[in-house]
Design a protein around this motif. Structure first.
Motif, PDB file in Angstrom:
ATOM      1  N   PHE A 273       0.839  -1.206   0.000  1.00  0.00           N
ATOM      2  CA  PHE A 273       0.000   0.000   0.000  1.00  0.00           C
ATOM      3  C   PHE A 273       0.870   1.250   0.000  1.00  0.00           C
ATOM      4  O   PHE A 273       0.562   2.233  -0.686  1.00  0.00           O
ATOM      5  N   ALA A 274       1.974   1.193   0.762  1.00  0.00           N
ATOM      6  CA  ALA A 274       2.874   2.357   0.799  1.00  0.00           C
ATOM      7  C   ALA A 274       3.435   2.626  -0.589  1.00  0.00           C
ATOM      8  O   ALA A 274       3.455   3.774  -1.065  1.00  0.00           O
ATOM      9  N   VAL A 275       3.896   1.543  -1.258  1.00  0.00           N
ATOM     10  CA  VAL A 275       4.474   1.705  -2.594  1.00  0.00           C
ATOM     11  C   VAL A 275       3.431   2.244  -3.564  1.00  0.00           C
ATOM     12  O   VAL A 275       3.695   3.129  -4.377  1.00  0.00           O
ATOM     13  N   MET A 276       2.202   1.714  -3.445  1.00  0.00           N
ATOM     14  CA  MET A 276       1.162   2.154  -4.375  1.00  0.00           C
ATOM     15  C   MET A 276       0.782   3.609  -4.146  1.00  0.00           C
ATOM     16  O   MET A 276       0.574   4.360  -5.103  1.00  0.00           O
ATOM     17  N   ILE A 277       0.683   4.018  -2.854  1.00  0.00           N
ATOM     18  CA  ILE A 277       0.331   5.415  -2.579  1.00  0.00           C
ATOM     19  C   ILE A 277       1.447   6.333  -3.078  1.00  0.00           C
ATOM     20  O   ILE A 277       1.195   7.363  -3.712  1.00  0.00           O
ATOM     21  N   ALA A 278       2.696   5.915  -2.829  1.00  0.00           N
ATOM     22  CA  ALA A 278       3.824   6.710  -3.329  1.00  0.00           C
ATOM     23  C   ALA A 278       3.763   6.783  -4.849  1.00  0.00           C
ATOM     24  O   ALA A 278       3.957   7.858  -5.447  1.00  0.00           O
ATOM     25  N   GLY A 279       3.454   5.638  -5.476  1.00  0.00           N
ATOM     26  CA  GLY A 279       3.348   5.598  -6.933  1.00  0.00           C
ATOM     27  C   GLY A 279       2.246   6.510  -7.428  1.00  0.00           C
ATOM     28  O   GLY A 279       2.401   7.216  -8.423  1.00  0.00           O
ATOM     29  N   TYR A 280       1.111   6.530  -6.692  1.00  0.00           N
ATOM     30  CA  TYR A 280      -0.009   7.390  -7.078  1.00  0.00           C
ATOM     31  C   TYR A 280       0.415   8.853  -7.047  1.00  0.00           C
ATOM     32  O   TYR A 280       0.143   9.621  -7.972  1.00  0.00           O
ATOM     33  N   ILE A 281       1.109   9.223  -5.947  1.00  0.00           N
ATOM     34  CA  ILE A 281       1.527  10.624  -5.816  1.00  0.00           C
ATOM     35  C   ILE A 281       2.493  10.996  -6.928  1.00  0.00           C
ATOM     36  O   ILE A 281       2.349  12.031  -7.583  1.00  0.00           O
ATOM     37  N   VAL A 282       3.473  10.104  -7.163  1.00  0.00           N
ATOM     38  CA  VAL A 282       4.479  10.416  -8.196  1.00  0.00           C
ATOM     39  C   VAL A 282       3.823  10.475  -9.568  1.00  0.00           C
ATOM     40  O   VAL A 282       4.131  11.347 -10.377  1.00  0.00           O
ATOM     41  N   MET A 283       2.885   9.561  -9.815  1.00  0.00           N
ATOM     42  CA  MET A 283       2.337   9.466 -11.163  1.00  0.00           C
ATOM     43  C   MET A 283       1.390  10.609 -11.486  1.00  0.00           C
ATOM     44  O   MET A 283       1.354  11.096 -12.612  1.00  0.00           O
ATOM     45  N   SER A 284       0.604  11.055 -10.513  1.00  0.00           N
ATOM     46  CA  SER A 284      -0.434  12.024 -10.890  1.00  0.00           C
ATOM     47  C   SER A 284      -0.274  13.388 -10.230  1.00  0.00           C
ATOM     48  O   SER A 284      -1.001  14.313 -10.585  1.00  0.00           O
ATOM     49  N   LYS A 285       0.650  13.537  -9.298  1.00  0.00           N
ATOM     50  CA  LYS A 285       0.743  14.834  -8.627  1.00  0.00           C
ATOM     51  C   LYS A 285       2.042  15.582  -8.922  1.00  0.00           C
ATOM     52  O   LYS A 285       2.178  16.736  -8.558  1.00  0.00           O
ATOM     53  N   THR A 286       3.006  14.914  -9.515  1.00  0.00           N
ATOM     54  CA  THR A 286       4.297  15.584  -9.696  1.00  0.00           C
ATOM     55  C   THR A 286       4.532  15.948 -11.164  1.00  0.00           C
ATOM     56  O   THR A 286       3.837  15.469 -12.054  1.00  0.00           O
ATOM     57  N   THR A 287       5.512  16.812 -11.374  1.00  0.00           N
ATOM     58  CA  THR A 287       5.886  17.197 -12.734  1.00  0.00           C
ATOM     59  C   THR A 287       6.332  15.980 -13.518  1.00  0.00           C
ATOM     60  O   THR A 287       5.990  15.816 -14.687  1.00  0.00           O
ATOM     61  N   PHE A 288       7.118  15.136 -12.839  1.00  0.00           N
ATOM     62  CA  PHE A 288       7.626  13.937 -13.509  1.00  0.00           C
ATOM     63  C   PHE A 288       6.488  13.092 -14.050  1.00  0.00           C
ATOM     64  O   PHE A 288       6.530  12.619 -15.193  1.00  0.00           O
ATOM     65  N   GLY A 289       5.427  12.913 -13.235  1.00  0.00           N
ATOM     66  CA  GLY A 289       4.297  12.105 -13.667  1.00  0.00           C
ATOM     67  C   GLY A 289       3.625  12.684 -14.886  1.00  0.00           C
ATOM     68  O   GLY A 289       3.290  11.969 -15.837  1.00  0.00           O
ATOM     69  N   ASN A 290       3.443  14.010 -14.875  1.00  0.00           N
ATOM     70  CA  ASN A 290       2.794  14.648 -16.018  1.00  0.00           C
ATOM     71  C   ASN A 290       3.645  14.517 -17.268  1.00  0.00           C
ATOM     72  O   ASN A 290       3.140  14.264 -18.358  1.00  0.00           O
ATOM     73  N   GLN A 291       4.955  14.713 -17.099  1.00  0.00           N
ATOM     74  CA  GLN A 291       5.851  14.572 -18.246  1.00  0.00           C
ATOM     75  C   GLN A 291       5.808  13.146 -18.776  1.00  0.00           C
ATOM     76  O   GLN A 291       5.811  12.922 -19.993  1.00  0.00           O
ATOM     77  N   LEU A 292       5.730  12.197 -17.843  1.00  0.00           N
ATOM     78  CA  LEU A 292       5.686  10.783 -18.239  1.00  0.00           C
ATOM     79  C   LEU A 292       4.445  10.514 -19.074  1.00  0.00           C
ATOM     80  O   LEU A 292       4.487   9.776 -20.061  1.00  0.00           O
ATOM     81  N   LYS A 293       3.340  11.154 -18.687  1.00  0.00           N
ATOM     82  CA  LYS A 293       2.086  10.964 -19.428  1.00  0.00           C
ATOM     83  C   LYS A 293       2.239  11.481 -20.862  1.00  0.00           C
ATOM     84  O   LYS A 293       1.819  10.823 -21.817  1.00  0.00           O
ATOM     85  N   VAL A 294       2.879  12.643 -21.000  1.00  0.00           N
ATOM     86  CA  VAL A 294       3.057  13.206 -22.344  1.00  0.00           C
ATOM     87  C   VAL A 294       3.977  12.309 -23.159  1.00  0.00           C
ATOM     88  O   VAL A 294       3.707  12.010 -24.331  1.00  0.00           O
ATOM     89  N   VAL A 295       5.065  11.858 -22.529  1.00  0.00           N
ATOM     90  CA  VAL A 295       6.005  10.978 -23.239  1.00  0.00           C
ATOM     91  C   VAL A 295       5.293   9.715 -23.693  1.00  0.00           C
ATOM     92  O   VAL A 295       5.482   9.239 -24.812  1.00  0.00           O
ATOM     93  N   GLY A 296       4.436   9.169 -22.793  1.00  0.00           N
ATOM     94  CA  GLY A 296       3.724   7.942 -23.147  1.00  0.00           C
ATOM     95  C   GLY A 296       2.705   8.164 -24.237  1.00  0.00           C
ATOM     96  O   GLY A 296       2.517   7.318 -25.104  1.00  0.00           O
ATOM     97  N   SER A 297       2.027   9.319 -24.207  1.00  0.00           N
ATOM     98  CA  SER A 297       0.976   9.551 -25.205  1.00  0.00           C
ATOM     99  C   SER A 297       1.569   9.804 -26.569  1.00  0.00           C
ATOM    100  O   SER A 297       1.092   9.285 -27.566  1.00  0.00           O
ATOM    101  N   ASN A 298       2.576  10.654 -26.616  1.00  0.00           N
ATOM    102  CA  ASN A 298       3.178  10.949 -27.913  1.00  0.00           C
ATOM    103  C   ASN A 298       4.622  11.377 -27.713  1.00  0.00           C
ATOM    104  O   ASN A 298       4.901  12.485 -27.248  1.00  0.00           O
ATOM    105  N   TYR A 299       5.517  10.490 -28.087  1.00  0.00           N
ATOM    106  CA  TYR A 299       6.934  10.721 -27.799  1.00  0.00           C
ATOM    107  C   TYR A 299       7.448  11.959 -28.511  1.00  0.00           C
ATOM    108  O   TYR A 299       8.158  12.783 -27.925  1.00  0.00           O
TER     109      TYR A 299
END
Lengths: 383, 373
Positions: free
Chosen positions: A234-260
């Motif tokens: 649960f700790a890893v998943m919550i940390a993953g949630y925060i990193v994936m959807s709340k940080t700059t890195f997560g947003n950048q990752l989304k853009v990279v994944g959608s269209n490189y």
């Protein structure tokens, strides 16, 4: 020159005229009143995703057996999939960045478990740190090759998996390493054990029993009635949630994944982003590997076998798209939980492990087909 | 002026030779490995090594044919390892069933022959069916081949275990068991010529001719390199991709059947703890020069690459490195080839869009900057 100017003027005038005409037209035509007919089933599938599946399975489970809803059973399900959950959280980042899968996860688990057992001789915390560092190194190699040189991720990570498997097998000559073994023979094989013995021969006389007990206890401690692995998941998943959807890195990752290419043009450092995704994946696999080794009480090359495909199965079930940029952490948890539910219900019915595998594979293909089809029906996916 | 033209010609020649070497790198590597191993490992070129080496390579060669086809179409087939097991187990299990049905030991040779024919046909049909389902899901269902074949692999692994009930299956009658492995003539080196070897060679040649000489294969190459263009040119792309998967299922199952009959054993977990056939096939397909994105490749090159990998394995065994070193060597080989492939692509992409005249000035500019410093 004068003629040119004239023409230019003419064009301008015409432009203005056209514009005014267009404005009038826009004014006259009202909103598009045709209703888009939405397929109800497709809407439900895409909106609730894997939780729709979990609901169906839960109803099925309640019908099948009264034991299903008991607290201990649910805890058992969660405990069984928590190792997978940790690994899948990491691989989620890789799939999110549009790189299909991290096939080196099983051997990353195995090798970090082995290294944790080796360094556990100095104390449990050193073992864990060494294992995590191993994960970071493997992840950065993967990330560099895939992010910088743009290697095909599946094939490179598969090659990496074979290399790591070869390394573990070669350095141990096919044998295994036990946490509580400390005779002279043990220190002749392995990655760092011969070096340790060379640096300090007194290592033979260390009181290993207590440390081995501490290491083996990792998977068997139950704070507040639930296993430690569950909390870690649960700790890893919550940390993953925060990193994936709340940080700059997560947003950048989304853009990279959608269209490189778009990501590259808009100034995102793609190499660094992809590299970080692979490092996260490998570190999660390393954490999973430590717990898995502790559960088996032996470090060997086969510790994490099958976890790559299982993780991909769970992630795809959870609504992650292999094209990248789609999915969330709730879906990851849902996918992992679904796999646990399926195997639990099939066990309650009384179906053997291997038939379970068959049914899981069939359900996986069916779910992916339904998911892809409903996405296409709603016009969200053109693949 | 002449000098410049000469220089350009020499450069072009060099790149031409390099690209030709790269296109035929399977042969180059095979020769290189053979020379290296015959120096390092004693008795490497003896008949006692070469014949078993080729015999062990027959299974991955068969599986590699279908894998190459699927990869040329631009897809992956990760289920070949499972299909090999399915083919082996189904052939053995069905033979035992039909042998009993046709009268068992009492009926003699007739029951054995009929049993084998029916069993092999059923096993091949199973492989074709698996390939058909894969192909339909990929081409018509439009799901990524990676996902489909992972799911298929999981399902088939479960199926094989339940079919075998976790045990090894052997044929009840051993009359025809060794016939595939029996050499025609017992002369050193020519012992290779067995029925199994000949069948494999014929299938390899058939698929190579189909791919490179027939219209069907040329269409497939076009589908692999640009699906949309192929569709506009009037090729039924979906049907082509379905056929590649059917071929993959067929050849893998056929390889599995022949392997099981010659060993007289079908195990549900072949390659699970050891070296996976999928790994050898994947490595050799890439070493053989099949493009990862599809559109280029050759069955014969894959076959030669399988032999190369098998030569490395046998050489390592002779040198006394053991089984564990084989895994490491295969992994390193695969990694080096993949890295080389993608690094050359990376270099090409760097030059994309750049003007040749400007690129020429780069070294001059660098030299000037250095002298200024």
């Amino acid at each position: 020159m004068k003629n040119l100017m004239k023409i230019n003027c003419c064009w301008r005038l015409m432009d203005e005229e056209v514009f005014s005409v267009e404005e009038n037209v826009c004014y006259e035509v009202n909103k598009d009143t045709r209703r888009i007919k939405l397929d109800l089933f497709s809407t439900i599938v895409t909106k609730f995703g894997v939780f729709f599946m979990i609901a169906i399975l839960a109803v099925f489970g309640i019908i099948v057996s009264p034991k299903f809803l008991s607290g201990s059973n649910l805890l058992n399900i969660l405990n069984a999939v928590s190792y997978l959950g940790i690994v899948a959280t990491g691989i989620a980042f890789v799939i999110y960045s549009g790189h299909y899968a991290d096939m080196s996860a099983p051997m990353t688990m195995a090798i970090s478990g082995v290294i944790c057992v080796e360094f556990m001789r100095y104390g449990l915390i050193y073992g864990i740190i060494a294992a995590v560092i191993t994960g970071i190194i493997i992840g950065s190699i993967n990330g560099f090759v895939i992010g910088k040189i743009r290697c095909n991720s599946v094939i490179w990570t598969m090659a990496m998996n074979f290399i790591l498997e070869g390394l573990v097998r070669w350095s141990y000559h096919g044998t295994q390493i036990y946490p509580d073994m400390a005779n002279e023979q043990t220190y002749k094989t392995g990655f760092f054990l011969p070096l340790m013995y060379k640096l300090d021969p007194n290592i033979l006389n260390i009181d290993l029993e207590a440390r081995a007990a501490a290491f083996n206890g990792l998977a068997q401690t139950y704070p507040l009635g639930a296993p430690l692995v569950l909390y870690v998941m649960f700790a890893v998943m919550i940390a993953g949630y925060i990193v994936m959807s709340k940080t700059t890195f997560g947003n950048q990752l989304k853009v990279v994944g959608s269209n490189y290419n778009v990501a590259k043009m808009s100034g995102i450092n793609c190499t660094r982003t992809v590299m970080f995704a692979f490092i996260v994946s490998s570190v999660c696999a390393a954490i999973g590997g430590i717990f898995m080794t502790s559960l088996n009480q032996v470090g060997a090359f086969y510790v994490g076998q099958g976890y790559d495909f299982q993780a991909v199965t769970a992630l795809i079930l959870g609504g992650m798209s292999l094209a990248g940029g789609r999915g969330n952490m709730a879906g990851v948890f849902g996918g992992v939980f679904t796999l646990g539910l399926i195997s639990n219900i099939l066990t309650l019915i009384g179906i053997g492990t291997f038939t379970q595998k068959m049914i899981t594979g069939a359900i996986f293909i069916l779910v992916v087909y339904v998911n892809a089809k409903s996405l296409r029906k709603l016009g969200r996916d053109y693949a | 002026m002449r000098n410049i033209i000469k220089n350009i010609n020499i450069k072009a020649d060099r790149t031409l030779i390099l690209s030709k070497l790269n296109n035929n790198r399977a042969y180059v590597l095979l020769v290189f490995i053979m020379i290296l191993m015959s120096i390092c490992a004693p008795n490497f070129l003896g008949t006692g090594n070469i014949v078993p080496m080729i015999k062990t390579a027959l299974l991955p060669i068969m599986a590699g044919i279908g894998f190459t086809y699927v990869m040329i179409g631009g897809n992956f087939d990760l289920s070949i390892g499972a299909v090999i097991n399915v083919g082996a187990a189904v052939a053995m299990g069905e033979f035992n069933r039909f042998f009993a049905a046709f009268g068992g030991e009492a009926a003699g040779t007739k029951a054995v022959v009929l049993g084998w024919i029916v069993a092999i046909l059923i096993a091949l049909a199973a492989g074709v069916l698996v390939g058909l389902i894969n192909g339909l899901l990929v081409a018509k269902g439009r799901i990524h081949s990676f996902i489909v074949t992972i799911g298929m692999m999981t399902a088939l692994t479960g199926f094989v275990y339940t079919y075998c009930k976790g045990n090894t299956i052997s044929a009840d009658n051993t009359l025809f068991v060794n016939i595939l492995e029996r050499p025609f003539i017992k002369v050193p080196y020519l012992e290779v010529f067995t029925i199994r070897f000949l069948v494999t060679v014929i299938i390899v040649i058939f698929f190579e001719v189909l791919l490179l000489k027939a219209k069907w294969g040329r269409d497939l190459l076009m589908v692999g390199s640009n699906e949309e263009a192929a569709w506009h040119a009037g090729i039924n792309t979906q049907r082509k991709i379905i056929w590649t998967f059917i071929f993959s299922g067929f050849t893998s199952a056929f390889g599995g059947v022949m392997f099981a009959i010659s060993m007289n054993a079908a195990v549900p977990n072949y390659g699970e703890r050891g070296i996976n056939p999928l790994m050898i096939v994947l490595a050799s397909t890439i070493i053989g020069g099949t493009e990862l994105t599809g559109g280029r490749g050759s069955v014969v090159h894959t076959t030669v690459a399988v032999l190369t990998i098998q030569a490395i394995f046998n050489g390592l065994i002779i040198m006394g490195m053991g089984f564990d070193a084989q895994v490491l060597a295969a992994g390193v080989l695969l990694a080096v080839v993949v890295l080389y492939e993608s690094y050359s692509l990376y270099k090409q992409n760097l030059k994309k869009g750049a003007k040749a005249a400007l690129l020429k000035e780069v070294p001059e500019l660098k030299a000037r900057r250095k002298s200024a410093c």
